[in-house]
Design an enzyme around this catalytic site. Sequence first.
Site, PDB file in Angstrom:
ATOM      1  CE  LYS A 127     -33.628  -3.822  -9.738  1.00 42.24           C
ATOM      2  NZ  LYS A 127     -33.874  -3.813 -11.163  1.00 42.24           N
ATOM      3  CE1 TYR A 147     -25.343  -8.305 -14.286  1.00 43.73           C
ATOM      4  CE2 TYR A 147     -26.586  -8.820 -16.275  1.00 43.73           C
ATOM      5  CZ  TYR A 147     -26.263  -7.953 -15.253  1.00 43.73           C
ATOM      6  OH  TYR A 147     -26.867  -6.711 -15.192  1.00 43.73           O
ATOM      7  CE1 TYR A 188     -30.083  -7.361 -14.595  1.00 42.95           C
ATOM      8  CE2 TYR A 188     -31.547  -6.373 -16.232  1.00 42.95           C
ATOM      9  CZ  TYR A 188     -30.272  -6.624 -15.750  1.00 42.95           C
ATOM     10  OH  TYR A 188     -29.174  -6.099 -16.433  1.00 42.95           O
ATOM     11  N   PRO A 216     -23.593  -1.934  -8.532  1.00 41.45           N
ATOM     12  CG  PRO A 216     -21.828  -1.582 -10.025  1.00 41.45           C
ATOM     13  CD  PRO A 216     -22.162  -1.579  -8.558  1.00 41.45           C
ATOM     14  CG  HIS A 229     -31.085  -5.765 -24.035  1.00 45.66           C
ATOM     15  ND1 HIS A 229     -29.817  -6.030 -23.567  1.00 45.66           N
ATOM     16  CD2 HIS A 229     -30.920  -5.185 -25.245  1.00 45.66           C
ATOM     17  CE1 HIS A 229     -28.919  -5.628 -24.451  1.00 45.66           C
ATOM     18  NE2 HIS A 229     -29.567  -5.097 -25.466  1.00 45.66           N
TER      19      HIS A 229
END
Length: 390
Positions: A296, A201, A384, A292, A72
């Site tokens: 990580k 998200y 990220y 979550p 991704h």
Amino acid sequence: MRTTVGIVGAGPAGLLLARLLHNAGIDSVVLESRDRAYVEQRQRAGILEQGTVDVLRAAGAGERMDRVGLRHDGIELRFARQRHRVDFPALTGGRSVMVYAQTEVCKDLIALQLADGGPLLFEAEALAVEDADTDHPRIRFRHEGVEDVLECDWVVGCDGFWGVARQAIPAASTRVFERTYPFGWLGILADVPPSHDELVYARHDRGFALLSMRSPSVSRLYLQVPEGTDAQAWGDEEIWDELERRFETDDWKLARGEITQKSVTPMRSYVHEPMRHGRLFLAGDAAHIVPPTGAKGLNLAVGDVVTFARALTHRGETGSTTLLDAYSETCLRRVWQAERFSYDMTTLLHRAPDATPFEDRLQLARLERIASSRAAETDLAEAYTGFPFG
């Protein structure tokens, strides 16, 4: 029984550490309280940072990941019916993430360990870590109904928050930092192709939602729910209806399918300092937990065991314990950055039960800042895709 490194726990941290040590010519024994089927089936993380991907490849555990994992190059943020894509490679100099479930990582590492690694004992319950502050630590364990002792030079506790390793560190010499959140995640697995090719998200006035996936045909989705929610109290259609509300935009539709699994994940942050006591080292959830939202948890565990393996290899090559002595400090620098990012993502996207209109508008302002500022967007993308190991 005797070995150089006794590893408690055969999750991804313990299994990867055994592989790294094997490749460095250091022997180890892995003790796992559960059976193999359980380890290979327990659903946990699914997002691998660039550094984790690179480590698995270098360790010889990346072939199947590269074949079936899903690279991704970004995520999508949704808020106020808007959609904003964060382009990872463009913002980080080429870094990305991989969607590849923890279950699959464990399967790959177990196969390698059983084929050419040291002993991996399933249904071997660690009862205690003893003499950690001496040169001869030991692990008492029970296997096939018989108690035994594993004599070690070093012990690494990869046995999670409820394991015995951390209990061997005197409370008087530790500090604990923690935060619990008044909500959790209702997670589902569904037999339906993902409705988007990257993670989504969503911040909504009704609460957070996340669209993820496990494969091109299996979706993984989450809803923010009140703390203590019973997953079975939610009907399938009720879940899909709520997901549709929270993801809603003018140009996108959520695909529905058969829900095969439901569970609720509590949200908490936890750090145990230090991560070392004598010859006992903590790694992964034994030392730290993150909500979550930032993806990580597994990646932090990988950073811990990479740091330990490098330090022990350095000692063997040079005789110096400098890197081993710095283990806790080295890991905690990365841990706290991950805690910070996970907290930021959680407070950015989740609506607190007692949120005020002022706080709602601040969330939207923060999201609009990310969508309009390359500097803010880069900070998110760099965190990220992963902080450097060591």
